[in-house]
Design a protein around this motif. Structure first.
Motif, PDB file in Angstrom:
ATOM      1  N   LEU A  26      42.144  44.474  38.404  1.00  0.00           N
ATOM      2  CA  LEU A  26      42.420  44.624  36.972  1.00  0.00           C
ATOM      3  C   LEU A  26      43.364  43.530  36.486  1.00  0.00           C
ATOM      4  CD1 LEU A  26      42.876  48.464  36.387  1.00  0.00           C
ATOM      5  CD2 LEU A  26      40.998  47.005  35.615  1.00  0.00           C
ATOM      6  N   HIS A  27      44.378  43.240  37.275  1.00  0.00           N
ATOM      7  CA  HIS A  27      45.332  42.192  36.914  1.00  0.00           C
ATOM      8  C   HIS A  27      44.590  40.874  36.709  1.00  0.00           C
ATOM      9  CE1 HIS A  27      48.712  39.394  37.322  1.00  0.00           C
ATOM     10  NE2 HIS A  27      49.493  40.414  36.990  1.00  0.00           N
ATOM     11  N   GLU A  28      43.721  40.533  37.633  1.00  0.00           N
ATOM     12  CA  GLU A  28      42.946  39.297  37.536  1.00  0.00           C
ATOM     13  C   GLU A  28      41.998  39.321  36.334  1.00  0.00           C
ATOM     14  OE1 GLU A  28      41.453  35.582  38.002  1.00  0.00           O
ATOM     15  OE2 GLU A  28      43.277  36.450  38.856  1.00  0.00           O
ATOM     16  N   LEU A  29      41.360  40.466  36.069  1.00  0.00           N
ATOM     17  CA  LEU A  29      40.453  40.585  34.923  1.00  0.00           C
ATOM     18  C   LEU A  29      41.201  40.432  33.600  1.00  0.00           C
ATOM     19  CD1 LEU A  29      38.198  43.502  36.183  1.00  0.00           C
ATOM     20  CD2 LEU A  29      37.503  41.112  35.821  1.00  0.00           C
ATOM     21  N   PHE A  30      42.392  41.023  33.492  1.00  0.00           N
ATOM     22  CA  PHE A  30      43.192  40.850  32.279  1.00  0.00           C
ATOM     23  C   PHE A  30      43.589  39.382  32.115  1.00  0.00           C
ATOM     24  CE2 PHE A  30      43.904  45.463  31.998  1.00  0.00           C
ATOM     25  CZ  PHE A  30      43.827  45.630  30.617  1.00  0.00           C
TER      26      PHE A  30
END
Length: 135
Positions: A26-30
């Motif tokens: 999720l961190h990478e997607l954000f």
């Protein structure tokens, strides 16, 4: 057009709802979505160990950063509307499909994505603002 507002996106990294359910992804997607939308300079990504809502995770808090918050904010714990404290929401069950909409609607547009917010303590609940009644 990217809003001049600034936001902090806080992703749960607790062992139950964060790490086991893909908080690192999720961190990478954000990060990727913010960059793709030209909003990387208007938002900072960070972690929190737990929001206390593990059954509804992974959870992501999006908080508008304001220069003068005017003291502690008291509210429902779900979301706060625009005002002197900014636009803040705790999104539940955040997955890859929700990231882009949160970035576009909340970070860029300044509007809470209400259907991604649930009442606390319920395994699956009706989204905030829905007119459905519990059976």
């Amino acid at each position: 057009m990217v809003s001049p507002r600034r936001f902090r996106i806080i992703i749960c990294r607790g062992p139950e709802c964060g790490d086991r359910r893909g908080s690192a992804q999720l961190h990478e997607l954000f990060r990727s979505s913010l960059e793709a939308n030209g909003a990387r300079d208007h938002a900072e990504l960070t972690w929190q160990s737990c929001f206390g809502r593990c059954t509804q995770g992974p959870n992501v808090l999006v908080r508008e950063l304001v220069s003068d918050p005017g003291g502690p904010a008291l509210g429902t714990g779900f979301a706060t509307l625009p005002g002197p404290r900014g636009v803040t929401a705790l999104y539940n069950r955040t997955d890859a499909g929700r990231v882009e909409r949160i970035v576009e609607q909340h970070v860029i547009g300044g509007q809470i994505v209400r259907e991604f917010i649930e009442r606390p303590g319920i395994l699956h609940s009706v989204p905030i603002g829905s007119r459905q009644k519990d059976s």
